[in-house]
Motif scaffolding. Structure first.
Motif, PDB file in Angstrom:
ATOM      1  N   LEU A  77       2.957   5.828  -3.030  1.00 16.45           N
ATOM      2  CA  LEU A  77       4.132   6.503  -3.569  1.00 16.45           C
ATOM      3  C   LEU A  77       4.004   6.698  -5.074  1.00 16.45           C
ATOM      4  N   LEU A  78       3.552   5.680  -5.777  1.00 16.93           N
ATOM      5  CA  LEU A  78       3.428   5.763  -7.232  1.00 16.93           C
ATOM      6  C   LEU A  78       2.398   6.803  -7.666  1.00 16.93           C
ATOM      7  N   PHE A  79       1.359   6.995  -6.871  1.00 16.37           N
ATOM      8  CA  PHE A  79       0.359   8.008  -7.210  1.00 16.37           C
ATOM      9  C   PHE A  79       0.852   9.425  -6.916  1.00 16.37           C
ATOM     10  N   PHE A 110       0.823  -1.211   0.000  1.00 17.08           N
ATOM     11  CA  PHE A 110       0.000   0.000   0.000  1.00 17.08           C
ATOM     12  C   PHE A 110       0.859   1.264   0.000  1.00 17.08           C
ATOM     13  N   SER A 111       1.980   1.217   0.698  1.00 20.01           N
ATOM     14  CA  SER A 111       2.902   2.360   0.687  1.00 20.01           C
ATOM     15  C   SER A 111       3.469   2.564  -0.717  1.00 20.01           C
TER      16      SER A 111
END
Length: 173
Positions: A9-11, A4-5
């Motif tokens: 981060l990717l978003f 989820f982290s």
């Protein structure tokens, strides 16, 4: 880093789809880069984003396609530096130890660190234990500008290089 982290981060990060430009100075960490631009022309600098604010896709692909052993992040940093081909790598994030591990792989590049704030080392015994562990890491830099002689004494125990007492460059400018 959990799944989820990673998704979060990717978003949040930006993606760059062109190679970084060849520049004389590579700023390691965007933090306080505005201060650097008061000392050095912005056009002479490229910023390496250490907090994943931006990911360079061509460099990431090179790192992924390299089948040699090693961590992806280490290969990404290595390819990024080699592509920019700077004469100087500068950081004002003096507490990020990974910066001091880079010099051994890039002997022909000048590494400069500028201390940006005070540090709390805790008790003497805690500090000595941390220093003993840091001595094992083979940390080095060409020039390290520190706030005062106390920091010079502490940092010189585990970071190899010329440590210069300069006071706060940011305040002195």
């Amino acid at each position: 880093m959990n799944f989820f982290s990673l998704i979060k981060l990717l978003f949040k990060c930006k993606f760059r789809f062109t190679f970084p430009k060849h520049k004389k100075v590579l700023i390691n960490d965007e933090s306080l880069s505005d201060f650097v631009f008061t000392l050095i022309e912005k056009e002479e600098c490229e910023i390496f984003h250490t907090r994943f604010e931006e990911i360079n896709i061509p460099i990431l692909l090179l790192a992924v396609l390299n089948l040699n052993k090693g961590r992806l992040t280490g290969k990404y940093v290595d390819y990024y530096i080699r592509h920019v081909n700077p004469k100087v790598i500068l950081t004002i994030n003096d507490s990020k130890l990974s910066f001091y591990e880079l010099k051994k792989n890039f002997k022909n590049i000048l590494f400069i660190s500028i201390q940006n704030g005070i540090r709390n080392y805790g008790s003497f015994l805690e500090t000595q234990k941390k220093i003993d562990n840091l001595k094992k890491k083979d940390l080095s830099v060409d020039y390290f500008f520190v706030l005062n002689k106390s920091y010079e004494k502490v940092f010189s125990q585990f970071i190899k290089g010329k440590i210069i007492v300069s006071g706060s460059l940011k305040n002195n400018s």
